[in-house]
Design an enzyme around this catalytic site. Structure first.
Site, mmCIF file in Angstrom:
data_model
loop_
_atom_site.group_PDB
_atom_site.id
_atom_site.type_symbol
_atom_site.label_atom_id
_atom_site.label_comp_id
_atom_site.label_asym_id
_atom_site.label_seq_id
_atom_site.Cartn_x
_atom_site.Cartn_y
_atom_site.Cartn_z
ATOM 1 N N ASP A 9 -85.020 62.324 -67.513
ATOM 2 C CA ASP A 9 -83.619 62.715 -67.692
ATOM 3 C C ASP A 9 -83.263 63.789 -66.661
ATOM 4 O OD1 ASP A 9 -81.087 63.083 -69.039
ATOM 5 O OD2 ASP A 9 -81.960 64.905 -69.899
ATOM 6 N N ASP A 11 -79.874 66.184 -66.622
ATOM 7 C CA ASP A 11 -79.269 67.395 -67.169
ATOM 8 C C ASP A 11 -80.035 67.864 -68.406
ATOM 9 O OD1 ASP A 11 -77.546 66.564 -65.245
ATOM 10 O OD2 ASP A 11 -75.814 66.287 -66.555
#
EC number: 3.1.3.15
Length: 356
Positions: A9, A11
């Site tokens: 991922d 953010d």
């Protein structure tokens, strides 16, 4: 060979996620998570491939213009590249949850091409992210997950977890003569469970496990009402296959092992995990059996093992007692194997660049 892949991922995992609007839409908002550079470098050296997977709500709309996303994102990618960190793919879903698309995590549409066939090693690939959607993505992909947290599971902890040795393989081999189930843990010294139906053979396999420092589970059902040939041969094939699989791409291993212990027998073993099967075997016995195991099957065991494992193996024993001669070969093989499978670096021990 299947690849070890980390689906990471963005953010909140690679970079800090701002709490005002949960968007990195200005360069001054770009802040890398602690230890991420060093961790990704180490993970690349450990032969993990990196794929970025991110939900970017409303990307390309008035609420999140593409150019606002591109400036900090491109700077982030430049920083990673400057540190020799490379992502094989950057996968971004621009949709909102209400759009009900299939590419938004935890949907798997973005990563679907990676799931075709045996492209990834599902036992050694992970989704890494800070949200429940990342954990669900891993579940939907059929792989493992690590939930990032700056305090409890930061990049140092993730790196330590993923690079700690845990080499393992599981092989099932079923023929008309035998049914064999083998598990090997190359980095776990624990009691082994071995049941081939041949008591002396079980004892010999325990010598390999004990002296090589690995753990094995071997369960065999064979046609012992005929003789011990198929059971011993097929066990060797299954065990050799498991050891080969457990070694993976062999990065960092010593590759070579040599031992010449002096006991009531003089036994020698030289092993090279070369990817080239070969056996030279020298031993003489006075009797056809030791316990309930045929002495002629000792050579056949090591020949089948070396070919399934794809290793070069030299074995020799001298002594007066058949039990001790046979046992010395299994012991010395275990001790030499311990040397050869030991990991001491990240370098592949071959000038050819491959040990198949």
């Amino acid at each position: 060979m299947s690849k070890k892949v980390l689906f990471i991922d963005r953010d909140g995992t690679l970079i800090n996620e701002p709490l005002d609007n949960f968007q990195i839409d200005r360069i001054e908002k770009l802040v890398l998570e602690p230890y991420v550079i060093n961790a990704l470098l180490i993970l690349q050296q450990a032969n993990f491939q990196l794929v970025m997977v991110s939900n970017q709500d409303g990307l390309g709309t008035s609420s999140f213009p593409q150019e606002d996303f591109d400036r900090p994102h491109n700077l982030m990618m430049q920083i990673f590249k400057s540190q020799n960190i490379f992502f094989d793919q950057v996968l971004i879903c621009p949709h909102l949850a209400k759009d009900k698309c299939h590419c938004r995590k935890p949907g798997i549409a973005l990563v679907a091409p990676w799931l075709v066939g045996n492209k990834i090693d599902r036992t050694k690939s992970y989704v890494i992210g800070d949200r429940e959607t990342d954990i669900k993505l891993a579940y939907n992909m059929g792989i493992n997950s690590l939930r990032y947290n700056r305090n409890t599971m930061n990049w140092q902890a993730i790196c330590n977890y993923l690079t700690s040795l845990n080499r393992y393989a599981h092989v099932k081999r079923i023929t008309k003569e035998t049914s064999i189930n083998v598990e090997v843990w190359l980095d776990r010294e624990a009691p082994s469970k071995i049941n081939t139906g041949i008591n002396f053979f079980d004892h010999m396999l325990e010598q390999i496990a004990t002296h090589s420092g690995l753990c094995m589970t071997i369960e065999v059902k064979g046609d012992l009402y005929i003789d011990d040939h198929h059971t011993i041969e097929d066990t060797a094939i299954a065990l050799g296959t498991a050891l080969k699989q457990g070694l993976g791409d062999k990065h960092g291993i010593n590759r070579f092992g040599f031992l010449l212990p002096m006991d009531e027998c003089l036994a020698r073993c030289v092993i090279d995990l070369s990817g080239r099967p070969f056996l030279e075997y020298t031993a003489e016995y006075s009797y056809q059996k030791v316990g309930d195991m045929s002495t002629e099957m000792v050579e056949h065991f090591f020949r089948s093992l070396s070919y399934a494992m794809a290793c070069t193996l030299y074995l020799k024993t001298e002594g007066k007692n058949d039990h001790h001669r046979v046992e010395s070969l299994f012991k010395v093989f275990g001790r030499a194997l311990r040397q050869a499978i030991c990991v001491e670096s990240n370098v592949l021990p071959s000038s050819k660049g491959v040990l198949s």
